[in-house]
Motif scaffolding. Structure first.
Motif, mmCIF file in Angstrom:
data_model
loop_
_atom_site.group_PDB
_atom_site.id
_atom_site.type_symbol
_atom_site.label_atom_id
_atom_site.label_comp_id
_atom_site.label_asym_id
_atom_site.label_seq_id
_atom_site.Cartn_x
_atom_site.Cartn_y
_atom_site.Cartn_z
ATOM 1 N N GLU A 175 0.824 -1.209 0.000
ATOM 2 C CA GLU A 175 0.000 0.000 0.000
ATOM 3 C C GLU A 175 0.862 1.264 0.000
ATOM 4 O O GLU A 175 0.391 2.326 0.381
ATOM 5 C CB GLU A 175 -0.895 -0.006 1.239
ATOM 6 C CG GLU A 175 -1.918 -1.125 1.207
ATOM 7 C CD GLU A 175 -2.699 -1.211 2.487
ATOM 8 O OE1 GLU A 175 -2.501 -0.362 3.375
ATOM 9 O OE2 GLU A 175 -3.496 -2.141 2.615
ATOM 10 N N ASP A 177 3.459 4.228 -1.598
ATOM 11 C CA ASP A 177 3.705 4.938 -2.862
ATOM 12 C C ASP A 177 5.100 4.568 -3.368
ATOM 13 O O ASP A 177 5.916 3.990 -2.630
ATOM 14 C CB ASP A 177 3.542 6.447 -2.658
ATOM 15 C CG ASP A 177 4.538 7.001 -1.678
ATOM 16 O OD1 ASP A 177 5.746 6.789 -1.863
ATOM 17 O OD2 ASP A 177 4.102 7.641 -0.701
ATOM 18 N N PHE A 204 4.243 -6.874 -7.185
ATOM 19 C CA PHE A 204 5.035 -5.905 -7.963
ATOM 20 C C PHE A 204 6.286 -6.594 -8.485
ATOM 21 O O PHE A 204 7.371 -6.430 -7.948
ATOM 22 C CB PHE A 204 5.417 -4.699 -7.109
ATOM 23 C CG PHE A 204 4.237 -3.864 -6.706
ATOM 24 C CD1 PHE A 204 3.525 -3.154 -7.661
ATOM 25 C CD2 PHE A 204 3.860 -3.773 -5.388
ATOM 26 C CE1 PHE A 204 2.442 -2.372 -7.289
ATOM 27 C CE2 PHE A 204 2.788 -2.991 -5.012
ATOM 28 C CZ PHE A 204 2.069 -2.294 -5.966
ATOM 29 N N GLU A 245 -5.498 4.377 -27.994
ATOM 30 C CA GLU A 245 -6.605 5.247 -27.564
ATOM 31 C C GLU A 245 -6.986 6.130 -28.743
ATOM 32 O O GLU A 245 -6.109 6.802 -29.329
ATOM 33 C CB GLU A 245 -6.192 6.106 -26.370
ATOM 34 C CG GLU A 245 -7.373 6.833 -25.785
ATOM 35 C CD GLU A 245 -6.991 7.738 -24.619
ATOM 36 O OE1 GLU A 245 -5.789 7.910 -24.368
ATOM 37 O OE2 GLU A 245 -7.907 8.298 -23.995
ATOM 38 N N GLN A 272 -9.742 -1.181 -21.255
ATOM 39 C CA GLN A 272 -9.610 -0.531 -19.941
ATOM 40 C C GLN A 272 -9.884 0.958 -20.098
ATOM 41 O O GLN A 272 -9.120 1.662 -20.761
ATOM 42 C CB GLN A 272 -8.194 -0.765 -19.419
ATOM 43 C CG GLN A 272 -8.051 -0.515 -17.942
ATOM 44 C CD GLN A 272 -6.633 -0.803 -17.500
ATOM 45 O OE1 GLN A 272 -5.707 -0.104 -17.926
ATOM 46 N NE2 GLN A 272 -6.455 -1.830 -16.686
ATOM 47 N N MET A 273 -10.948 1.410 -19.530
ATOM 48 C CA MET A 273 -11.355 2.814 -19.645
ATOM 49 C C MET A 273 -11.429 3.200 -21.132
ATOM 50 O O MET A 273 -12.158 2.560 -21.885
ATOM 51 C CB MET A 273 -10.372 3.721 -18.895
ATOM 52 C CG MET A 273 -10.177 3.358 -17.434
ATOM 53 S SD MET A 273 -11.644 3.670 -16.432
ATOM 54 C CE MET A 273 -11.645 5.455 -16.452
ATOM 55 N N ASN A 274 -10.645 4.190 -21.545
ATOM 56 C CA ASN A 274 -10.657 4.617 -22.951
ATOM 57 C C ASN A 274 -9.597 3.904 -23.770
ATOM 58 O O ASN A 274 -9.394 4.236 -24.944
ATOM 59 C CB ASN A 274 -10.413 6.126 -23.040
ATOM 60 C CG ASN A 274 -11.559 6.885 -22.386
ATOM 61 O OD1 ASN A 274 -12.690 6.379 -22.342
ATOM 62 N ND2 ASN A 274 -11.272 8.057 -21.852
ATOM 63 N N TYR A 275 -8.912 2.970 -23.130
ATOM 64 C CA TYR A 275 -7.794 2.298 -23.801
ATOM 65 C C TYR A 275 -8.179 0.908 -24.271
ATOM 66 O O TYR A 275 -9.019 0.244 -23.693
ATOM 67 C CB TYR A 275 -6.616 2.131 -22.835
ATOM 68 C CG TYR A 275 -5.935 3.409 -22.473
ATOM 69 C CD1 TYR A 275 -4.967 3.961 -23.313
ATOM 70 C CD2 TYR A 275 -6.235 4.060 -21.284
ATOM 71 C CE1 TYR A 275 -4.337 5.145 -22.957
ATOM 72 C CE2 TYR A 275 -5.614 5.220 -20.927
ATOM 73 C CZ TYR A 275 -4.659 5.774 -21.777
ATOM 74 O OH TYR A 275 -4.029 6.928 -21.433
ATOM 75 N N ASP A 303 -3.586 8.116 -28.742
ATOM 76 C CA ASP A 303 -2.399 7.482 -28.149
ATOM 77 C C ASP A 303 -2.241 6.083 -28.732
ATOM 78 O O ASP A 303 -3.174 5.279 -28.670
ATOM 79 C CB ASP A 303 -2.570 7.400 -26.619
ATOM 80 C CG ASP A 303 -1.320 6.909 -25.936
ATOM 81 O OD1 ASP A 303 -0.273 6.826 -26.606
ATOM 82 O OD2 ASP A 303 -1.394 6.618 -24.711
ATOM 83 N N ARG A 305 0.866 3.245 -28.386
ATOM 84 C CA ARG A 305 2.206 3.028 -27.852
ATOM 85 C C ARG A 305 2.532 1.541 -27.800
ATOM 86 O O ARG A 305 1.635 0.706 -27.742
ATOM 87 C CB ARG A 305 2.317 3.519 -26.417
ATOM 88 C CG ARG A 305 2.085 4.866 -26.177
ATOM 89 C CD ARG A 305 2.252 5.244 -24.719
ATOM 90 N NE ARG A 305 0.977 5.209 -24.021
ATOM 91 C CZ ARG A 305 0.838 4.741 -22.806
ATOM 92 N NH1 ARG A 305 1.876 4.218 -22.179
ATOM 93 N NH2 ARG A 305 -0.322 4.768 -22.210
ATOM 94 N N ARG A 307 4.718 -1.055 -25.402
ATOM 95 C CA ARG A 307 5.430 -1.137 -24.114
ATOM 96 C C ARG A 307 5.553 -2.605 -23.679
ATOM 97 O O ARG A 307 4.822 -3.479 -24.158
ATOM 98 C CB ARG A 307 4.712 -0.335 -23.025
ATOM 99 C CG ARG A 307 3.402 -0.916 -22.609
ATOM 100 C CD ARG A 307 2.742 -0.098 -21.523
ATOM 101 N NE ARG A 307 1.558 -0.763 -20.993
ATOM 102 C CZ ARG A 307 0.696 -0.211 -20.179
ATOM 103 N NH1 ARG A 307 0.855 1.061 -19.818
ATOM 104 N NH2 ARG A 307 -0.341 -0.888 -19.744
#
Lengths: 318, 664
Positions: A175, A177, A204, A245, A272-275, A303, A305, A307
């Protein structure tokens, strides 16, 4: 017998009722290494750590720890020597495990006593740990008054208050940052440099790459692979992610055309969302094909890309 | 030992640093004692309203009403009995007192005073009932005293009369003796009288026959004489006629006179004989008449003698009866004498001749076992037992739950310290708190209420009872805390358990109201035992030996609960995390999963991506900045959809992005 192995599991399986949580896990932990256990939620990481601690009784198989007898090392079942084993193991769970109504010093003192540290030695250990985790000036603050980062540091300090040989960390940066995460990894390294064996769980994987000597990948209770971060990376380097996007975003049509395109080898896609995110084998070639599909559909590109996919998305592929 | 002390220190700190717990520990007992003290203070009656009704008020009822007013009650006279009862039902009055018409004491009149209280308000009803009865009892006592005075006067008069009457009874005995003797003598005399006579000895019949014979014989003689005289007369007449026939005057003259004379004589003789015969006949008749008279007299005498005989017999019978009566009478006199003696003796045996003493032979006043004027002192042991029970169960179960639900629990589980150390530590912590509280309560009771509890001196007994009671309830609380996995359910069960113990302890409902079998079981209620022991020691000053049995029952409870606890601990062995621990861990992980909804994961991804875009190591292009800002707007939208906890968790990360973006 490999003298470097300090802890190992033999055909470890754990069932909760009918649910299989761990399935025939054979894993060796080497002395003074940092072993990362990675997997998505529900893959069995925490259960594996709890089994190593003897907190979860194996349904079958055993957990063995290396015990020095005279000059030789012998393996002994953890469950039969719990107190001895636990006095040499530190544990830190995903959430800070201490009393929030006690001060830093009180927490260290209490858990030091519970871990059977001698009175004189305990005071020394507390001072060392306060310095090591930079908590000295806050030592009389209640734990609940500390920031998230300091709480995590305190938790780790408590975990090693008894100077254990092995440190188990369950989602130590779960949790936090990114900055705090780095700090924790730094501390983990420092602990490891002092000769402690560290076993940590995290999802991670990118972070684990930085800190771990070896990584074990768990998926649905199965140990998929164990290796150095480079070895793991190599196994998943074939894949790229294409992120798209566009406007007006007629994505269904784009997806349909992309799957029909012979030049694009799609393993899976996520909306995912706008992607639109595609997991593809040949990233560069695919990127060009995606741009042409967007053009042909008169989509205004916002967008596009290429990756490398996060490792967690690769567990299934591995 | 060091570890146990550390656990106690830790538990104490945790409790003291939790505002609610510290309040419960320190202010709780004070508050309970203060509130109970105020609530149970019977020195003042706070506005207790009593409605009264009587069709007509008498001096006695008015006097009772005045007594109530003096006691501090607010007393109002109401219009009817129903109005009075309804006023209690509706709550406008706390009690209603109804007097019979013109309440008085009379032989043919049965007066009454009826009390109406609302038993649904249990405590108030008992208090009011108790207080209202006192003046009524005082009045009744006064009336009884008057009545008993009258009875006593009568008894005194009776004994005096008996004393005076006793010589008379003695005289009666003597007279009875004399009468009996007289009767005996008279009977003897009367018995001598023999009114029997043989009247045949008179030979009346023979006499009568003789008279008849005489008469007959005289008649015969007379008849014969007359006959002879008549023959002579006839012969004389014949001679005269013969002489006359001779015509010789001389002879005639010479013989005629003789013959005439002779005839004359003969006639005279005949007359004389006839007369004699008649006289004789008359005499015989007279004699016969006399004889009849004699006979009649004899018959009369006979009747008389018979009547005398009957009278004699009757008299003798009466005299016999009279004698028996005198004997019976003597017996009765003796009985009367005995009764009088008995009455006199019993009357003399009445040692208490004071109407006050008879109406109230024993003072019913509660004697100063406890000198206090408030109910507080009487209820104090009950309160103490209840405080110990509540605090023990609640604190111990709370401590168990604090430990189990604490984030530190997992760390304690992996520590090489046995779970029993934590359990024992929690037990000692609760025990210490309990002793502090009991000390506070005792101090308050002793100081604020000027209590002079007789048993306070038996300090060791109080300590021992406190220790045993606390231990039993603490272990009960530990069991509750161990069995149940959530703090909410644990608190609920702890409160329910406490309520169960209170309800079936006789504190609220008397145990005597249950059946005999149930009563025996309920007497084993640890709260009941604890309350009994405190009462015996603190109020009655009982010695240790007197309460040994109840003490041993509490010890038995303790042993049984310890065995149950140990069995449960071994069942929930930490080697396998234990059922509840595993449940707790699962619940925590479920909570965690719950706390990470889809929006949270998306937001976290966006934050990661944005952080990667805004990495300080590289130069950020305008496009990247634009994308980062766009992502930030999406983040804010997602952030709004999160629950409070998730918002708190992710706020710092989001704020960091905000700061980074603001710096460009």
């Amino acid at each position: 017998m490999d003298s470097k192995v300090i802890l190992k599991t033999q055909d470890l399986s754990v069932y909760f009722g009918d649910n299989r949580i761990l399935n025939n896990i054979n894993l060796s932990v080497h002395s003074s290494e940092i072993l990362g256990v990675v997997g998505v939620s529900g893959s069995g990481k925490t259960t594996l750590l709890l089994s190593l601690l003897g907190l979860v009784k194996p349904s079958s198989g055993t957990v063995l720890f290396s015990h020095k007898r005279k000059k030789d090392y012998v393996f002994k079942p953890v469950n039969e020597h719990l107190d001895y084993f636990r006095s040499h193991v530190g544990f830190s769970s995903q959430h800070p495990s201490f009393y929030t109504k006690l001060t830093i010093k009180e927490n260290l003192s209490f858990f030091g006593n519970m871990m059977l540290v001698g009175k004189g030695l305990l005071q020394q250990r507390i001072n060392v740990l306060l310095d090591l985790f930079e908590l000295k000036q806050h030592r009389d603050k209640l734990a609940e008054e500390l920031s998230g980062g300091m709480q995590k540091r305190l938790d780790m300090a408590i975990s090693i208050v008894h100077n254990p040989l092995i440190l188990l960390l369950d989602e130590p940066t779960g949790e936090l940052d990114p900055l705090l995460r780095k700090e924790i990894w730094f501390l983990t390294k420092r602990i490891n440099e002092k000769g402690k064996t560290v076993i940590l769980c995290s999802h991670f994987i990118n972070d684990l790459e930085q800190v771990c000597d070896r990584i074990a990948v768990l998926h649905e209770g199965n140990l998929i692979t164990v290796g150095t971060p480079a070895e793991i990376r190599e196994r998943i380097s074939l894949y790229d992610q294409v992120v798209v996007e566009s406007v007006p975003g007629n994505y269904d049509k784009i997806i349909s055309q992309a799957y029909k395109d012979k030049h694009i080898k799609i393993r899976k896609h996520i909306k995912q969302m706008n992607y639109l995110i595609f997991l593809v084998e040949n990233g560069h070639d695919s990127l060009k094909r995606f741009i042409s599909i967007l053009d042909s559909n008169k989509e205004k590109i916002i967008d596009v890309r290429l990756r490398k996919p996060p490792l967690e998305e690769m567990f299934e592929l591995i | 030992m060091r570890r146990i002390l550390e656990v106690i220190k830790k538990d104490m700190k945790l409790l003291m640093r939790s505002k609610l717990s510290s309040l419960l520990m320190l202010i709780g007992p004070l508050l309970i004692v203060f509130m109970s003290g105020v609530a149970l203070d019977t020195q003042t009656r706070f506005n207790i309203k009593v409605g009264v009704f009587s069709p007509t008020y008498s001096a006695l009822s008015n006097s009772y009403i005045d007594s109530l007013r003096k006691e501090g009650f607010v007393v109002d006279r109401l219009g009817s009995e129903q109005e009075c009862i309804d006023s209690v039902r509706m709550g406008s009055f706390h009690a209603c007192v109804v007097f019979s018409e013109g309440l008085r004491v009379d032989r043919e009149y049965e007066g009454f005073i009826n009390f109406y209280v609302d038993y649904s308000q249990i405590n108030l009803a008992w208090i009011i009932k108790d207080i209202l009865f006192t003046p009524a009892e005082d009045k009744m006592r006064e009336v009884s005293k008057d009545l008993v005075g009258t009875l006593l006067d009568f008894i005194t008069f009776t004994t005096t009369e008996i004393s005076a009457g006793k010589p008379i009874v003695n005289r009666l005995t003597t007279i009875n003796d004399k009468l009996s003797s007289s009767l005996t003598a008279a009977s003897s005399f009367i018995d001598i009288i023999n009114p029997v006579y043989d009247f045949n000895r008179f030979k009346i019949t023979e006499f009568r026959n003789t008279i008849a014979d005489v008469k007959t014989r005289s008649d015969v003689i007379a008849l014969r004489s007359l006959t002879k005289f008549q023959e002579v007369q006839s012969s004389a007449r014949n001679l005269k006629l013969t002489v006359a026939s001779l015509n010789d005057p001389q002879v005639s003259s010479m013989l005629n006179p003789i013959i005439d004379d002779m005839i004359q004589n003969i006639n005279s003789s005949i007359v004389a004989v006839t007369s004699d015969k008649q006289a004789l006949s008359s005499s015989t008749e007279a004699l016969s008449a006399r004889l009849s008279d004699v006979e009649k007299s004899i018959a009369e005498i006979k009747i008389l003698l018979e009547s005398i005989q009957a009278s004699k017999e009757k008299t003798l019978s009466y005299m016999l009866t009279g004698k028996q009566d005198t004997t019976n009478m003597l017996g009765d006199i003796f009985l009367v004498q005995k009764s009088l003696n008995d009455i006199e003796r019993h009357a003399n045996e009445i040692r208490i001749l004071s109407s006050e003493q008879i109406t109230e032979p024993f003072k019913t006043e509660v004697m100063p076992v406890v000198q206090e004027k408030t109910s507080m002192a009487v209820l104090f042991p009950t309160m103490l037992a209840m405080i110990i029970m509540f605090i023990s169960i609640v604190i111990s179960s709370t401590l168990m739950q604090i430990e189990k639900n604490s984030s530190a629990h997992i760390r304690n589980l992996v520590a090489p310290t046995k779970e029993s150390v934590f359990g024992f530590g929690s037990y000692l912590t609760t025990l210490i708190i309990l002793f502090v509280q009991v000390f506070i309560v005792l101090a308050i009771i002793s100081l604020a209420f000027s209590s002079s509890i007789s048993g306070i001196g038996s300090f060791l007994s109080v300590v021992l009872i406190t220790f045993l009671s606390s231990s039993v309830f603490i272990i009960l609380g530990i069991l509750v805390g161990n069995i149940l996995s959530s703090e909410e359910s644990s608190s609920t069960v702890a409160i329910l358990l406490s309520l169960f113990l209170v309800i079936f302890s006789g504190i609220i409902f008397p145990i005597e109201g249950f059946s005999a079998g149930v009563q025996n079981v309920l007497r084993l209620n640890p709260l009941n035992l604890s309350e009994y022991l405190f009462r015996q020691v603190l109020i009655h000053g009982s010695s240790f030996s007197e309460i040994l049995f109840q003490m041993s029952l509490l010890v038995s409870w303790l042993l049984v609960l310890l065995i149950v606890l140990v069995a449960m601990q071994s069942f929930l062995s930490r080697n396998d995390l234990g059922i509840n621990t595993r449940k707790t861990i699962r619940r925590k992980s479920q909570k965690q999963e719950k706390a990470e909804p889809e929006e949270y994961a998306k937001l976290k991804n966006l934050i990661d991506e944005t952080n990667a875009l805004l990495s300080p190591k590289k130069k950020i292009s305008k496009d990247e900045l634009s994308i980062a800002k766009e992502k930030y707007i999406r983040m804010l939208s997602l952030y709004q959809q999160l629950d409070k906890k998730s918002k708190q968790r992710i706020y710092d990360d989001l704020n960091l992005i905000h700061k980074k973006l603001s710096s460009f």
